[in-house]
Structures are given as structure tokens and as C-alpha cells.
Design a protein around this motif. Structure first.
Motif, PDB file in Angstrom:
ATOM      1  N   LEU A 219     -59.811  -9.787 -15.194  1.00 28.72           N
ATOM      2  CA  LEU A 219     -59.404 -11.178 -14.981  1.00 28.72           C
ATOM      3  C   LEU A 219     -57.916 -11.374 -15.265  1.00 28.72           C
ATOM      4  N   VAL A 220     -57.428 -10.770 -16.350  1.00 25.97           N
ATOM      5  CA  VAL A 220     -56.005 -10.867 -16.675  1.00 25.97           C
ATOM      6  C   VAL A 220     -55.161 -10.117 -15.649  1.00 25.97           C
ATOM      7  N   LEU A 221     -55.624  -8.933 -15.237  1.00 26.76           N
ATOM      8  CA  LEU A 221     -54.887  -8.139 -14.251  1.00 26.76           C
ATOM      9  C   LEU A 221     -54.794  -8.861 -12.915  1.00 26.76           C
ATOM     10  N   VAL A 222     -55.896  -9.440 -12.464  1.00 23.83           N
ATOM     11  CA  VAL A 222     -55.896 -10.188 -11.202  1.00 23.83           C
ATOM     12  C   VAL A 222     -54.961 -11.391 -11.294  1.00 23.83           C
ATOM     13  N   SER A 223     -54.929 -12.042 -12.453  1.00 19.83           N
ATOM     14  CA  SER A 223     -54.021 -13.175 -12.650  1.00 19.83           C
ATOM     15  C   SER A 223     -52.567 -12.738 -12.491  1.00 19.83           C
ATOM     16  N   TRP A 224     -52.246 -11.585 -13.062  1.00 26.40           N
ATOM     17  CA  TRP A 224     -50.885 -11.049 -12.926  1.00 26.40           C
ATOM     18  C   TRP A 224     -50.560 -10.701 -11.474  1.00 26.40           C
ATOM     19  N   ILE A 225     -51.489 -10.055 -10.800  1.00 28.27           N
ATOM     20  CA  ILE A 225     -51.239  -9.623  -9.416  1.00 28.27           C
ATOM     21  C   ILE A 225     -51.000 -10.824  -8.502  1.00 28.27           C
ATOM     22  N   ILE A 226     -51.869 -11.836  -8.595  1.00 30.45           N
ATOM     23  CA  ILE A 226     -51.710 -13.023  -7.750  1.00 30.45           C
ATOM     24  C   ILE A 226     -50.403 -13.734  -8.057  1.00 30.45           C
ATOM     25  N   SER A 227     -50.071 -13.856  -9.342  1.00 28.27           N
ATOM     26  CA  SER A 227     -48.843 -14.551  -9.735  1.00 28.27           C
ATOM     27  C   SER A 227     -47.604 -13.808  -9.246  1.00 28.27           C
TER      28      SER A 227
ATOM     29  N   LEU B 211     -54.537 -18.310 -16.470  1.00 22.80           N
ATOM     30  CA  LEU B 211     -55.106 -18.019 -17.781  1.00 22.80           C
ATOM     31  C   LEU B 211     -55.886 -19.212 -18.324  1.00 22.80           C
ATOM     32  N   LEU B 212     -55.404 -20.412 -18.085  1.00 19.57           N
ATOM     33  CA  LEU B 212     -56.156 -21.603 -18.502  1.00 19.57           C
ATOM     34  C   LEU B 212     -57.486 -21.688 -17.754  1.00 19.57           C
ATOM     35  N   THR B 213     -57.477 -21.271 -16.487  1.00 18.47           N
ATOM     36  CA  THR B 213     -58.717 -21.264 -15.700  1.00 18.47           C
ATOM     37  C   THR B 213     -59.684 -20.205 -16.221  1.00 18.47           C
TER      38      THR B 213
ATOM     39  N   ALA C 276     -54.177 -14.833 -26.840  1.00 18.63           N
ATOM     40  CA  ALA C 276     -52.998 -14.015 -27.131  1.00 18.63           C
ATOM     41  C   ALA C 276     -52.169 -13.794 -25.860  1.00 18.63           C
ATOM     42  N   ASN C 277     -52.853 -13.584 -24.729  1.00 15.24           N
ATOM     43  CA  ASN C 277     -52.140 -13.441 -23.460  1.00 15.24           C
ATOM     44  C   ASN C 277     -51.418 -14.726 -23.089  1.00 15.24           C
ATOM     45  N   LEU C 278     -52.068 -15.875 -23.323  1.00 22.50           N
ATOM     46  CA  LEU C 278     -51.436 -17.164 -23.034  1.00 22.50           C
ATOM     47  C   LEU C 278     -50.194 -17.365 -23.898  1.00 22.50           C
ATOM     48  N   SER C 279     -50.273 -16.973 -25.158  1.00 20.22           N
ATOM     49  CA  SER C 279     -49.112 -17.104 -26.050  1.00 20.22           C
ATOM     50  C   SER C 279     -47.956 -16.235 -25.582  1.00 20.22           C
TER      51      SER C 279
END
Length: 322
Positions: free
Chosen positions: A144-152, A114-116, A64-67
Motif C-alpha cells: 500500500l505504501v509502495l503503490v502510494s509512492w509510485i502513483i505520486s 496515506l490518509l486514505t 510513521a510514514n505520514l510523519s
């Protein structure tokens, strides 16, 4: 950073795909259709996952996050391109170009991470099934989602800030349909060596490292699947990660195609066309890839469609009442 460097530039020209007037209606209809399919398909997938309690699992949470990211990803570039085609204009302001570039880098990075994360989720599910619910708990999924957002976000801020230090010639033409980072750097009038160094280092660290991580997880997954004795067990295990593997292959293969086309001579137009694959086609196909091979998603979509139809019928009946 000298803010005066950029006072001579107020807008850029996005050349797009073709200057032929007779092709503009065709391009507008094609990309509008692709954009609507992308938004509708990914939004339907989000609603199906959120409305079905059976899909409240880590795999579908990440899906859902990927979408959502895919909707934002295409919305960063396509609406502006469609507007320019409709108004027969190629102009994008300097600030608009920087904003588009910032959000494009942000959502492209989120796609990679997110794919990772989804590859790691499949690794735990197949290689450590007895500990899956313990390892992939809701707190870890959120982190995991939060860290993905922060790094991005940080990476996008870095690359955009690096572009701010560059000077651009007036009336600069970008041979692309959006403000792509590499094109911006290469067309700068000032020294861009530091920008190139940061760009390639970030690509190796933030794209290459996740890709190696995905390869490692799938090597472990394949090894585990081959160790399963029954053919039915092998098929079931493989089917749980087939959709994700298809999306990863599509995303990275098209991205690699863009890189190779940009490295070739007279590549500006070829790079723009190749970019359509991972900026437009891949986000559009993701919902179909996940729904066509997934019985849970199909059932959720049928339930959601049934509920929507029932609500529509009730509303119509209520309107008929005096």
C-alpha cells in the motif's frame, strides 16, 4: 515539447506575503519556529514508533510514514522562503521552481494517499476486528505504501512535464511563497488549456476519489460503532479513529479553503495565506493530534525520552572518568 520556448526565462520572483521591511523579521521568526516544531515533532514521533516494539503495528507504521512525508512536505517550501526573507531576495531559478513544484506535488499526493490508507486500516480494525491481523499483514502494508509512492511519483512527473511545455514571460512574478502548480499554469504566456484539463482531471481522480473512499470507510465505521451495545465499547472504538478523522478534516478543509480562495477574484494573496494552513499548519499539528489522544504514543514518547536521558547521563559519567 519545444525546449526553446523557455530559453528567455531563467528565474521567477516569489512575492510571498508582504513587501513591508518591518514585517520580514516577524515572518522569518514565525515560519522558522513553525518549521522547527514540524520537523522536531514529526521526527520525535518517528523515533518513538521505531523504538517501541508495541507500536510495530500497521496503524503506527502508516503514521510513521505520514510523519516522514510531512517533514519532506514542509521542507519543500519553507527553507527557500526563509532563505529569501533572510537574504531579502525573492528570486527562485526556473530549474529550482520546477524542482520545488515536482516535490511539492509528490509529497502532497503522498499525504492524500496515506490518509486514505490509514482510513482503510481503521475500517478493517473496527469493522473486521477478528480478521485484522490477517488482512493488514506486513506485506499488504508495504504494498500500500509502495503503490502510494509510485502513483505520486508518476503524477508529479506528469504535471511537471506538462509545465515544461509552457512558455513564460521574462521577469514573471508569482504571487505566492512557493512555485504552486496552478499559479504557474495561469501565469504562462502560451496556451494552457491542456494543462488546466490535466490538472482538474488529476484533482478529481487523485484527490476526489480518495476523499470519497475515506467518506465511505467512515460511513461503515460509524454504522459499526452505532451497533455496539456498550457505551464503553463505542467510546473505545471511536477513540481509535478520532485522531485520524481530525487530521483528515483539517487537511481537506484547509485544501478546500485554498481552492475556494483561488477561485475568487483578487485572490492571489488570499490563496497564499490559505495555503499556509495545509502546507505548514497541518503537518505541524499532526504529531500533537496523534500524541495527545493516544496513550500508546504518550508511553512510547516517555520511554524514548527516558532512554535518551539515561544515555546522556551515561555519556557524561564516562567523560568524567580519567
Amino acid at each position: 515539447m519545444d525546449a526553446g520556448n523557455n530559453t528567455g526565462i531563467s528565474e521567477f520572483q516569489l512575492l510571498g506575503f508582504s513587501e513591508k521591511p518591518e514585517l520580514q523579521p516577524l515572518l522569518f521568526g514565525l515560519f522558522l519556529s513553525m518549521y522547527l516544531i514540524t520537523v522536531f515533532g514529526n521526527l520525535l514521533l518517528i523515533l518513538a514508533v521505531s523504538s517501541d516494539s508495541h507500536l510495530h503495528t500497521p496503524m503506527y507504521f502508516f503514521l510513521a510514514n505520514l510523519s516522514f512525508v510531512d517533514i519532506c512536505f514542509t521542507s519543500t517550501t519553507l527553507p527557500k522562503m526563509l532563505w529569501n526573507i533572510q537574504t531579502q531576495s525573492k528570486v527562485i531559478t526556473y530549474k529550482g521552481c520546477l524542482s520545488q513544484m515536482y516535490f511539492f506535488i509528490l509529497f502532497a499526493g503522498l499525504d492524500v494517499f496515506l490518509l486514505t490508507v490509514m482510513a482503510y486500516d481503521r475500517f478493517v480494525a473496527i469493522c473486521h476486528p477478528l480478521h485484522y491481523t490477517v488482512i493488514m499483514n506486513p506485506r499488504l502494508c508495504g504494498v500500500l505504501v509502495l503503490v502510494s509512492w509510485i502513483i505520486s511519483v508518476l503524477h508529479s512527473l506528469l504535471q511537471t512535464s506538462m509545465v515544461l511545455r509552457l512558455s513564460f514571460c521574462t521577469e514573471m512574478e508569482i504571487p505566492h511563497f512557493f512555485c504552486e502548480l496552478n499559479q504557474m499554469i495561469q501565469h504562462a504566456c502560451s496556451d494552457n488549456s491542456l494543462n488546466n484539463m490535466v490538472l482538474y482531471f488529476a484533482a478529481m481522480l487523485l484527490v476526489g476519489s480518495p476523499f470519497l473512499g475515506i467518506l465511505y470507510t467512515y460511513s461503515k465505521i460509524v454504522s459499526t460503532i452505532l451497533g455496539i451495545s456498550s457505551a464503553q465499547g463505542k467510546y473505545k472504538a471511536f477513540s481509535t479513529c478520532a485522531s485520524h478523522l481530525s487530521v483528515v478534516s483539517l487537511f481537506y478543509c484547509t485544501s478546500l479553503g485554498v481552492y475556494l480562495s483561488s477561485a475568487a477574484p483578487q485572490s492571489s494573496q488570499a490563496s497564499a495565506v490559505a495555503s499556509v494552513m495545509y502546507t505548514v499548519v497541518t503537518p505541524m499539528l499532526n504529531p500533537f493530534i496523534y500524541s495527545l489522544r493516544n496513550r500508546d504514543i504518550k508511553r512510547a514518547l516517555m520511554r524514548f525520552s527516558g532512554m535518551a536521558a539515561l544515555k546522556g547521563t551515561i555519556i557524561l559519567e564516562l567523560k568524567k572518568c580519567p
